[in-house]
Design a protein around this motif. Structure first.
Motif, mmCIF file in Angstrom:
data_model
loop_
_atom_site.group_PDB
_atom_site.id
_atom_site.type_symbol
_atom_site.label_atom_id
_atom_site.label_comp_id
_atom_site.label_asym_id
_atom_site.label_seq_id
_atom_site.Cartn_x
_atom_site.Cartn_y
_atom_site.Cartn_z
ATOM 1 N N TRP A 114 97.089 98.128 -46.488
ATOM 2 C CA TRP A 114 97.299 99.347 -47.280
ATOM 3 C C TRP A 114 96.298 100.421 -46.856
ATOM 4 O O TRP A 114 96.656 101.597 -46.729
ATOM 5 C CB TRP A 114 97.143 99.028 -48.762
ATOM 6 C CG TRP A 114 97.512 100.165 -49.663
ATOM 7 C CD1 TRP A 114 96.658 101.027 -50.298
ATOM 8 C CD2 TRP A 114 98.831 100.583 -50.021
ATOM 9 N NE1 TRP A 114 97.357 101.935 -51.034
ATOM 10 C CE2 TRP A 114 98.707 101.697 -50.887
ATOM 11 C CE3 TRP A 114 100.104 100.119 -49.704
ATOM 12 C CZ2 TRP A 114 99.796 102.351 -51.431
ATOM 13 C CZ3 TRP A 114 101.196 100.778 -50.251
ATOM 14 C CH2 TRP A 114 101.049 101.882 -51.085
ATOM 15 N N HIS B 118 98.287 103.504 -45.412
ATOM 16 C CA HIS B 118 98.667 104.359 -46.546
ATOM 17 C C HIS B 118 97.521 105.185 -47.119
ATOM 18 O O HIS B 118 97.729 105.888 -48.121
ATOM 19 C CB HIS B 118 99.264 103.494 -47.669
ATOM 20 C CG HIS B 118 100.527 102.795 -47.293
ATOM 21 N ND1 HIS B 118 101.766 103.376 -47.408
ATOM 22 C CD2 HIS B 118 100.746 101.555 -46.780
ATOM 23 C CE1 HIS B 118 102.701 102.538 -47.002
ATOM 24 N NE2 HIS B 118 102.105 101.416 -46.611
ATOM 25 N N MET C 289 104.479 96.437 -50.673
ATOM 26 C CA MET C 289 104.014 97.596 -49.915
ATOM 27 C C MET C 289 105.165 98.489 -49.475
ATOM 28 O O MET C 289 105.006 99.701 -49.334
ATOM 29 C CB MET C 289 103.193 97.125 -48.716
ATOM 30 C CG MET C 289 101.901 96.426 -49.128
ATOM 31 S SD MET C 289 100.996 95.726 -47.741
ATOM 32 C CE MET C 289 100.600 97.203 -46.830
ATOM 33 N N TRP D 204 102.895 98.291 -56.117
ATOM 34 C CA TRP D 204 101.657 97.693 -56.613
ATOM 35 C C TRP D 204 101.634 97.655 -58.146
ATOM 36 O O TRP D 204 101.183 96.663 -58.742
ATOM 37 C CB TRP D 204 100.461 98.487 -56.095
ATOM 38 C CG TRP D 204 100.173 98.230 -54.657
ATOM 39 C CD1 TRP D 204 100.361 99.089 -53.610
ATOM 40 C CD2 TRP D 204 99.640 97.021 -54.093
ATOM 41 N NE1 TRP D 204 99.992 98.495 -52.433
ATOM 42 C CE2 TRP D 204 99.537 97.222 -52.697
ATOM 43 C CE3 TRP D 204 99.240 95.801 -54.616
ATOM 44 C CZ2 TRP D 204 99.052 96.249 -51.832
ATOM 45 C CZ3 TRP D 204 98.759 94.818 -53.770
ATOM 46 C CH2 TRP D 204 98.668 95.043 -52.389
#
Length: 434
Positions: free
Chosen positions: A254, A258, A385, A392
């Motif tokens: 992540w 991201h 994800m 999440w």
């Protein structure tokens, strides 16, 4: 307070001398495991020349073998000494590590990895059973000590591996394999110095006084595969292990894909985890020193994981500093969830099992970690994800809900077991008086 600290507890652990030796053996084992965990993927890729497809198949077969290892070890422990079985698991891993040094055919490597994972998971189940028998009612404290020792050993192992990986030669990789094999050999030698713990499981239970008075035979030992209540506990325990995948897979990926946090933050996740486990595991274990406390810890696990998932979701909205702080805080909360799960899962796995068949029941309970390691990463990458921040939040909410269900189901089973034990005690007393 100082007398109750980590080092004082390690000098005088629940179970005495045998517990001290076993903790040392586990620390040595985990040090070797840390070496191999850090080097294995690179070894198979660069030394063995595997492509991504074959490497995935290799790791997948190993994960399946690990799932099988837990119930096999539990079943064997009903018939054979735990100490001898545990030594056998370590020696099997010595042999499979040695096999890696002399073979390069994919089928042989597949067999070696499968047997290694089977023996590793079997050894963990046997260690759990050994500790349950020698530590007794203080098994939560022993589990806390083990977690601290294991994390410290694992960190040392990854440090050693970093040296070999920095060299990067085939000889250096093979030296890491030898170091791992030697750790298993030393662990087996240490365990050989312990005594077999009392309480070996029986295939057929000894008749109770009430049954003897009535002329009945031995009571049938229940099978965990036919015990719906215990299987429900194991099934609900699977998502309770997702913190491992969140820490080791979810947070790094992540961060990279991201957020704007620098990649240098990724190693800090493991550092935060290791430090908090060593510092806090004993304190957290005090919450789960009995079955009722363990059910409370299960409830807090869900809430803590939800808070962590919320921070991960929020990390996408800020700059590098904000994202880094949010993810480091999430790593800390995931570690707290892990601490609560590690002691509560073990305590409930033991407490919810009938006294006459704990070995086979613990073998089934031990499958949770192996199944999670197989399915957890795919769940996070392919579902959570892929859905972005909402994924999440959904994971956190689902974990909280499942933890609440797990808590209620465990309390109901504990009440039923207590009622059954009380009825059996009353029948035994009546038979003696009669």
């Amino acid at each position: 307070m100082r007398g109750n600290g980590l080092w004082a507890q390690l000098r005088r652990p629940p179970g005495g001398r045998d517990a001290r030796i076993m903790l040392l053996a586990q620390g040595v084992d985990r040090t070797g495991s840390g070496v191999w965990a850090a080097a294995s993927v690179l070894y198979f890729t660069y030394v063995c020349g595997m492509d991504a497809g074959r490497l995935g198949l290799l790791l997948g077969v190993g994960a399946v073998a690990g799932i099988v290892g837990s119930p096999l070890a539990g079943r064997a422990a009903e018939r054979l000494p735990v100490r001898g079985l545990l030594i056998g698991c370590h020696l099997l891993r010595v042999a499979t590590m040695g096999l890696l040094l002399v073979v390069d055919h994919f089928a042989a490597l597949l067999l070696s990895v499968a047997l290694t994972c089977l023996a590793e998971r079997g050894a963990k189940t046997l260690e759990m059973l050994f500790a349950t028998r020698i530590a007794g009612e203080r098994r939560a404290t022993y589990q806390a000590l083990f977690r601290s020792v294991a994390n410290g050993g694992y960190a040392v192992g990854t440090g050693f591996a970093a040296i070999g990986l920095a060299v990067g030669s085939t000889t250096a990789y093979r030296a890491l394999i030898v170091a791992n094999a030697l750790s298993y050999l030393l662990a087996a030698a240490l365990i050989r110095r312990t005594a077999e713990p009392a309480g070996r499981g029986l295939v057929a239970a000894v008749p109770s006084p009430a049954q003897e008075a009535a002329g009945g035979g031995p009571a049938a030992v229940p099978s965990p595969w036919r015990d719906r209540g215990y299987l429900l506990f194991v099934l609900l325990d699977l998502p309770m292990c997702l913190d491992d995948s969140v820490l080791n897979v979810g947070l790094p990926l992540w961060l990279i894909h991201h957020t704007e946090a620098p990649h240098a933050v990724v190693p800090a996740f493991l550092t935060v985890n290791t430090v908090l486990v060593v510092v806090l595991q004993l304190r957290v274990s005090a919450w789960a020193e009995n079955p009722r406390g363990a059910t409370t810890a299960v409830g807090w696990y869900g809430v803590t994981l939800l808070a962590s998932c919320g921070l991960i979701a929020l990390s996408t909205g800020g700059g590098p500093l904000t994202a880094s702080l949010a993810l480091l805080a999430a790593a800390a909360l995931v570690t707290l969830a892990e601490l609560m799960r590690s002691v509560s899962s073990w305590e409930l796995a033991v407490s919810l099992a009938p006294p006459r068949a704990k070995a086979s029941y613990l073998g089934v309970a031990g499958m949770s970690q192996s199944v999670q390691k197989s399915v957890g990463p795919m769940l996070l990458t392919g579902v959570v994800m892929a859905a972005g921040p909402a994924g999440w939040l959904a994971l956190g909410a689902a974990s909280t809900g499942l933890a609440a269900v797990q808590r209620r189901a465990s309390l109901r089973r504990l009440a039923a077991l207590e009622a059954s034990a009380g009825a059996a005690a009353g029948a035994s007393a009546a038979a003696v008086v009669g």
